[in-house]
Structures are given as structure tokens and as C-alpha cells.
Write a protein that holds these residues in place. Structure first.
Motif, short mmCIF file in Angstrom:
data_model
loop_
_atom_site.label_atom_id
_atom_site.label_comp_id
_atom_site.label_asym_id
_atom_site.label_seq_id
_atom_site.Cartn_x
_atom_site.Cartn_y
_atom_site.Cartn_z
N ASP A 42 -41.54 90.89 -22.58
CA ASP A 42 -40.36 90.44 -23.31
C ASP A 42 -39.61 91.59 -23.96
O ASP A 42 -38.46 91.41 -24.39
CB ASP A 42 -40.77 89.40 -24.35
CG ASP A 42 -41.04 88.04 -23.71
OD1 ASP A 42 -41.26 88.00 -22.48
OD2 ASP A 42 -41.02 87.04 -24.41
N SER A 48 -47.60 83.60 -27.92
CA SER A 48 -46.15 83.45 -28.01
C SER A 48 -45.53 84.50 -28.91
O SER A 48 -44.45 85.04 -28.62
CB SER A 48 -45.80 82.05 -28.51
OG SER A 48 -46.32 81.05 -27.65
N VAL A 49 -46.20 84.82 -30.01
CA VAL A 49 -45.67 85.82 -30.95
C VAL A 49 -45.62 87.20 -30.30
O VAL A 49 -44.77 88.02 -30.63
CB VAL A 49 -46.52 85.84 -32.24
CG1 VAL A 49 -46.25 87.09 -33.06
CG2 VAL A 49 -46.22 84.61 -33.07
N THR A 76 -42.29 87.55 -29.00
CA THR A 76 -41.33 87.73 -30.08
C THR A 76 -41.33 89.17 -30.58
O THR A 76 -40.27 89.77 -30.83
CB THR A 76 -41.65 86.78 -31.25
OG1 THR A 76 -41.68 85.43 -30.77
CG2 THR A 76 -40.62 86.90 -32.35
N ALA A 102 -38.29 91.91 -30.43
CA ALA A 102 -37.80 92.51 -31.68
C ALA A 102 -37.80 94.03 -31.61
O ALA A 102 -36.95 94.70 -32.21
CB ALA A 102 -38.65 92.03 -32.85
N TYR A 122 -31.08 76.16 -31.07
CA TYR A 122 -31.70 77.48 -31.22
C TYR A 122 -30.77 78.58 -30.70
O TYR A 122 -30.50 79.56 -31.39
CB TYR A 122 -33.03 77.52 -30.47
CG TYR A 122 -33.57 78.93 -30.32
CD1 TYR A 122 -34.03 79.63 -31.42
CD2 TYR A 122 -33.60 79.55 -29.07
CE1 TYR A 122 -34.51 80.93 -31.30
CE2 TYR A 122 -34.08 80.84 -28.93
CZ TYR A 122 -34.53 81.53 -30.05
OH TYR A 122 -34.99 82.81 -29.92
N THR A 179 -28.48 81.14 -33.09
CA THR A 179 -28.70 82.58 -32.88
C THR A 179 -27.38 83.30 -32.65
O THR A 179 -27.16 84.41 -33.14
CB THR A 179 -29.63 82.81 -31.68
OG1 THR A 179 -30.88 82.14 -31.91
CG2 THR A 179 -29.90 84.29 -31.48
N THR A 210 -34.84 85.22 -37.13
CA THR A 210 -35.77 85.54 -36.05
C THR A 210 -37.17 85.87 -36.58
O THR A 210 -38.17 85.48 -35.96
CB THR A 210 -35.23 86.73 -35.25
OG1 THR A 210 -34.95 87.83 -36.12
CG2 THR A 210 -33.94 86.35 -34.53
N GLY A 268 -39.01 82.84 -37.32
CA GLY A 268 -39.49 82.20 -36.10
C GLY A 268 -40.89 82.65 -35.73
O GLY A 268 -41.73 81.85 -35.31
N ALA A 269 -41.16 83.96 -35.88
CA ALA A 269 -42.49 84.47 -35.60
C ALA A 269 -43.52 83.89 -36.57
O ALA A 269 -44.63 83.49 -36.17
CB ALA A 269 -42.49 85.99 -35.68
N THR A 324 -44.20 80.30 -35.61
CA THR A 324 -45.06 80.18 -34.42
C THR A 324 -46.53 80.27 -34.80
O THR A 324 -47.36 79.46 -34.36
CB THR A 324 -44.72 81.27 -33.40
OG1 THR A 324 -43.33 81.19 -33.07
CG2 THR A 324 -45.54 81.10 -32.13
N PHE A 379 -39.81 76.94 -34.66
CA PHE A 379 -40.91 77.51 -33.89
C PHE A 379 -42.27 76.94 -34.29
O PHE A 379 -43.28 77.29 -33.69
CB PHE A 379 -40.91 79.03 -34.01
CG PHE A 379 -39.94 79.68 -33.06
CD1 PHE A 379 -40.34 80.05 -31.79
CD2 PHE A 379 -38.63 79.89 -33.43
CE1 PHE A 379 -39.45 80.62 -30.90
CE2 PHE A 379 -37.72 80.46 -32.55
CZ PHE A 379 -38.13 80.83 -31.28
#
Length: 408
Positions: free
Chosen positions: A17, A132-133, A136, A140, A226, A230, A256, A259-260, A263, A314
Motif C-alpha cells: 500500500d 489492515s493497519v 494504512t 501514510a 469515506y 477524504t 486518517t 482511521g488507523a 481499525t 474503520f
């Protein structure tokens, strides 16, 4: 839980990612150095996200037919090559093709990696939230890395962006303990038992397409606000509340980063109180938080509402991924590809409509319209049913007759 394998897969998710986040981070440099216009840049953004979202379900189908764990490193390395080649290319057409190649690599990674993370994490929702994190974190880090490399040395230094993928590939080829599942380098599919043999109730693991369709509708409804928030929340701070560009960045960063946090919190809530609790609390909290973003007359309140909205959105993320795989236990790759790929693409395609509304009636009108739209997925999410299936790798699976099929 296979902590070593889960940790390594989380690291690969961060690397993959990173390249997903590198593409939008490169766009301002492409505009300034190659004099691309907004239409050209929008075309590159579609080549990355649109192509990736369309190809992801196809890779999900492939990974369901036969285990293809090699798609994990191959996808991340392909994404890296696409990003590097886009930086070194000379023409717009070649740049577009390279960015599309990166999007295909990103798409190839997610379905098999998500399935392996689920197998490594077992029944733990926290495990999926950690995986998932990782993505993220990678996204970032991408803007800072791109600014450091391209902003400092120009596009000629784009080859340096391949270093994270090459390190990950080297670790994968070492076949260390982090890749082993009971002595093997392949994680067993979700429909097998501890020794690689069919689970006692494998024949009764039917795919619940009706429940999965409802979940996809929820995820599409999730992705619309979402993506739109953003895109617009920092502009809302600047244009409606009279704040600076730096203040707009603070709002977006708070959103953002929350969001982490959401999660990880969702994984903890799912393990302690059940994953449907994290789904319902997340959607029911996100709805008033979105109303707060639309109404906020003061900047500090906007920051708080944006952070609360990011965390709430999240909170159900990990639960939605595992729930999709339990609705389609015989097609975990397809479940991941459709929920993480095609559904997100559909939401992204809807977001320009809110941009047009903001142009004609103002940003607050767009946010109020989002509230009306978001009521639908929130209502559907509350009515979703859990489905408990035997955990891969456990010797004493949950009896099939105790599982909620989700068809109610």
C-alpha cells in the motif's frame, strides 16, 4: 494465531500500500515538472485506482481456484516496478500504462494476502485489524518517501522507490519461520483442518450469496462517504471556516490517523464483544459524526468530528472483511476482491456527484446529502447477521449446527 506469519504479512501490506499511496503523492510533481493538466492527472488517478479495483475480483477468483501465495510478493514487486517506471518514463501514454501496471500489481496482492492473514489470525478480529493497519501505515508513509526521493533528487531517482519491495521480496525468498504454517510455506485454505485435510463440516460450508450481497451493498454505502469526506474535508476547513492550508492538512491528518486507531479498536471490540458489535457501533457512531462535520461552525469542533468519523468508519473494517469470507467460505479470495476492490470502486465512482453538488450549492450541501445517503448502509449494517464458521487450524471446530447461516 500465527503471530510471526501475521506480522510478516502486515509488513508486506505496508509495502504494497506504500505504492498505492505513492501514485497520488507523485501527481503534484508530474504536474509541475511535466506540465500535466488536471484532466491528465485525473486520468492517471483512474489508471491506478480504477484499474486496480476492476482487476482485484479477478485475482480473487484465481486465488480461490488454486492457492497462489506467490501473488503476494509478485503483486507488490509489480506495483513497485510500475511506480518506478512511471517516474522514469517520458511520455504521458507510457506513464499511464506504467501507473495502470502498478494498479494491477496492487490488485494482485490483496486477495491472497487477505486470505493468508485470515488463516494466520484464526478467529481473532484483532488479527485482521492489525493486518489492515499495515496498509494504512504504508499509505501514510508514501507521501513523505516520494517527497524525499523525487522532491529531493527529481524523477531520475525514482528507482530508489523500489527498495522496500526488494527488501520484502528478499525476506519472502528466504522462507523464514514467519512464512511457515505447521512446517509448510503455504497457509491452508479456509476450508481445511489443522493437518491440511478437509474439515469435518467442509461439505456443509455453503456460500451465502444473499447475505454477501447485502454486505457488498453496505460496503458500497460505506465507501461513498469515506471517499467524499477524504476529498472535501480539508477544503471545507479552508473555504467555509476560513482556515489555512496547514489547518486543512491537520483535519485530513486527524481523519486518517483516527482511521488507523479505529481499525485496531474495532479488532479489540470484535474479539471481546463480537464482530457485529463493532459493525453496529461503528455505523451508528459515524452517522452523527458526519452530521457534525456538515454542521461544525468552529474549526476545533470540525477536527473532533472528523476524527470521530474516521475512527467510527474503520471500527467495522476488519469485521467486514472476515464476515465477507465467512459468507463465502469456499471463495475467500472472491469475497476479499469484491468487498475491497469492486465495492470500493463503485463508491469512488459516486463521489464526483458530490463534488458537482459542492460546486453548485456549497460544501455543506454536499455533506448534508452524504448524511441522507449514509442512512441506507447504516440501516443495512444494523440488520446484518453474523455467521460463525469453524476456525482454520483448530482441532475442535465449532459444530456446523450452531452456526448462524446469515440467511435470516
Amino acid at each position: 494465531m500465527k503471530k510471526g506469519q501475521l506480522g510478516f504479512l502486515t509488513g508486506t501490506h505496508a509495502v504494497n500500500d506504500l505504492y498505492q499511496g505513492a501514485i497520488p503523492a507523485m501527481l503534484p510533481f508530474l504536474m509541475s515538472e511535466r506540465h500535466y493538466g488536471y484532466a491528465a492527472v485525473s486520468g492517471l488517478a483512474f489508471a491506478a485506482s480504477g484499474v486496480s479495483s476492476l482487476f482485484q475480483p479477478l485475482f480473487g477468483l484465481l486465488s480461490d481456484r488454486k492457492p497462489r501465495s506467490w501473488l503476494v510478493p509478485a503483486g507488490a514487486v509489480t506495483a513497485a516496478l510500475g511506480v518506478v517506471a512511471a517516474g522514469l518514463s517520458g511520455t504521458y501514454l507510457l506513464t499511464w500504462v506504467c501507473v495502470a501496471l502498478a494498479g494491477i500489481g496492487i490488485a494482485a496482492y490483496h486477495p491472497p494476502a487477505t486470505s493468508q492473514a485470515r488463516a494466520a489470525g484464526g478467529s481473532s478480529q484483532k488479527a485482521m485489524s492489525i493486518f489492515s493497519v499495515g496498509g494504512t501505515v504504508g499509505g501514510a508513509v508514501a507521501p513523505s518517501l516520494v517527497t524525499l526521493v523525487i522532491g529531493g533528487s527529481g524523477f531520475d531517482a525514482s528507482y530508489l522507490l523500489a527498495v522496500p519491495a526488494l527488501v520484502m521480496l528478499a525476506l519472502w525468498m528466504l522462507k523464514g519461520p514467519w512464512m511457515r504454517w505447521r512446517g509448510h510455506t503455504e497457509a491452508p485454505p479456509l476450508t481445511t483442518g489443522a493437518a491440511g485435510k478437509p474439515a469435518p463440516d467442509a461439505a456443509e460450508r455453503t456460500d451465502d450469496w444473499r447475505a454477501f450481497g447485502r454486505l457488498v451493498a453496505v460496503v458500497i454505502g460505506w465507501s461513498v462517504p469515506y471517499v467524499t469526506v477524504t476529498s472535501l474535508v480539508s477544503l471545507h476547513a479552508q473555504r467555509d471556516l476560513g482556515q489555512s492550508e496547514a489547518a486543512g492538512a491537520v483535519v485530513l491528518t486527524s481523519y486518517t490517523a483516527a482511521g488507523a486507531v479505529g481499525t485496531l479498536l474495532g479488532g479489540w471490540v470484535g474479539d471481546r464483544y463480537g464482530r457485529m458489535t463493532s459493525v453496529r457501533v461503528g455505523y451508528l457512531t459515524a452517522l452523527p459524526a458526519l452530521a457534525g462535520i456538515a454542521w461544525s461552525p468552529w474549526f476545533p469542533l470540525l477536527v473532533v468530528c472528523a476524527a470521530l468519523f474516521g475512527a467510527a468508519m474503520f471500527l467495522p473494517f476488519a469485521a467486514q472483511v472476515t464476515l465477507a469470507q465467512d459468507y463465502l467460505p469456499n471463495r475467500p479470495g472472491t469475497a476479499s476482491g469484491l468487498t475491497l476492490g469492486l465495492a470500493m470502486a463503485a463508491g469512488g465512482l459516486c463521489s464526483p456527484a458530490f463534488g458537482w453538488l459542492a460546486d453548485s450549492s456549497g460544501l455543506p450541501s454536499a455533506f448534508y446529502a452524504l448524511i441522507v445517503v449514509f442512512v441506507v448502509p447504516a440501516a443495512l449494517a444494523v440488520r446484518l447477521r453474523d455467521r460463525v464458521l469453524p476456525v482454520p487450524g483448530l482441532r475442535s471446530p465449532v459444530p456446523a449446527e450452531t452456526a448462524d447461516t446469515g440467511a435470516q
